[in-house]
Design an enzyme around this catalytic site. Structure first.
Site, short mmCIF file in Angstrom:
data_model
loop_
_atom_site.label_atom_id
_atom_site.label_comp_id
_atom_site.label_asym_id
_atom_site.label_seq_id
_atom_site.Cartn_x
_atom_site.Cartn_y
_atom_site.Cartn_z
N HIS A 131 0.80 -1.13 0.06
CA HIS A 131 0.07 -0.06 -0.03
C HIS A 131 0.90 1.38 0.08
O HIS A 131 0.64 2.34 -0.88
CB HIS A 131 -0.91 0.02 1.10
CG HIS A 131 -1.60 1.22 1.48
ND1 HIS A 131 -3.00 1.25 0.91
CD2 HIS A 131 -1.48 2.22 1.70
CE1 HIS A 131 -3.57 2.39 0.87
NE2 HIS A 131 -2.61 3.23 1.76
N GLU A 132 1.74 1.41 1.03
CA GLU A 132 2.50 2.54 1.07
C GLU A 132 3.81 2.62 -0.27
O GLU A 132 3.84 3.69 -0.70
CB GLU A 132 3.56 2.51 2.40
CG GLU A 132 2.36 2.65 3.64
CD GLU A 132 1.63 3.78 3.60
OE1 GLU A 132 1.92 4.98 3.21
OE2 GLU A 132 0.68 3.75 4.33
N HIS A 141 -5.70 6.78 -2.71
CA HIS A 141 -6.36 5.49 -2.37
C HIS A 141 -7.33 5.23 -3.49
O HIS A 141 -7.77 6.07 -4.13
CB HIS A 141 -7.07 5.95 -1.02
CG HIS A 141 -6.32 6.08 -0.03
ND1 HIS A 141 -6.21 7.07 1.12
CD2 HIS A 141 -5.37 5.15 0.46
CE1 HIS A 141 -5.27 6.95 1.92
NE2 HIS A 141 -4.87 5.60 1.58
N CYS A 147 -8.67 -4.05 -3.48
CA CYS A 147 -7.36 -3.65 -3.94
C CYS A 147 -6.44 -2.98 -2.57
O CYS A 147 -7.11 -2.66 -1.59
CB CYS A 147 -7.57 -2.23 -4.88
SG CYS A 147 -6.05 -1.33 -5.45
N CYS A 166 -5.35 -3.48 -7.99
CA CYS A 166 -6.30 -3.69 -9.03
C CYS A 166 -5.81 -3.43 -10.25
O CYS A 166 -4.81 -2.67 -10.37
CB CYS A 166 -7.69 -3.20 -8.63
SG CYS A 166 -7.34 -1.10 -8.79
#
Length: 183
Positions: A131-132, A141, A147, A166
């Site tokens: 994510h980061e 986001h 996702c 995604c």
């Protein structure tokens, strides 16, 4: 995709199996991943909020940015501690420019007075690092269900998402990679 380089810096001990999973996941997108096991292993005490017993994530990242001037598209720090930013009780991670930090405490089952679960912890860490990494590569986001770029307000939110980007997020990363290649 043009190879983009990511450096993972462990500021505290992290199990090798977790590091291996992080590398495997990020490498699956064609990202080159290096690991630095930092022997200094400290966070700045000036960034610690004694009333909250947490690190101010923005202060920590500002400090780390001044210490790590390497030629990477993304530098991600892992710290086995707890962090926050103003307006939030806590954060799992924070990204500023191409630097990010992930605070691991709240990803552990033990934090919630539950039985330790290394496999679940590993999945959570891989998701939050991915994510980061997405943020450091220019992604915001994402609202696509599952996702990895979904915002996580709770550890349950982390558990709901996949460790994968995604199709839309992959497309954005590929376009950014092509843009950087032309520069």
């Amino acid at each position: 995709m043009t190879e983009m380089k990511i450096l993972i810096v462990t500021l505290t001990y992290i199990e090798k199996s977790i590091i291996d999973e992080i590398v495997n996941n990020l490498s699956s997108y064609g990202l080159e991943v290096d690991i630095l096991f930092d022997s200094r292993k400290y966070l700045p005490i000036s960034a610690f909020n004694w009333e909250r017993l947490q690190y101010d994530a923005e202060k920590v990242l500002s400090f780390l940015k001044s210490k790590y001037d390497f030629n990477y598209d993304s530098i991600i720090f892992l710290a086995d501690s707890d962090g926050y930013i103003d307006g939030y009780n806590f954060v799992f991670g924070l990204t500023i420019d191409n630097f990010a930090i992930i605070f691991l405490n709240r990803l552990r089952e033990e934090f919630y007075n539950r039985k330790p679960d290394l496999e679940l912890f590993m999945k959570r860490v891989v998701k939050e690092v991915t994510h980061e990494a997405g943020h450091t590569l220019g992604l915001g986001h994402c609202n696509t269900i599952g996702c990895v770029m979904n915002f996580s307000n709770t550890v349950e939110d982390v558990d709901k998402k996949q460790a994968r980007f995604c199709k839309n997020c992959i497309y954005k990363i590929e376009n950014l990679s092509k843009y950087l290649q032309r520069k």
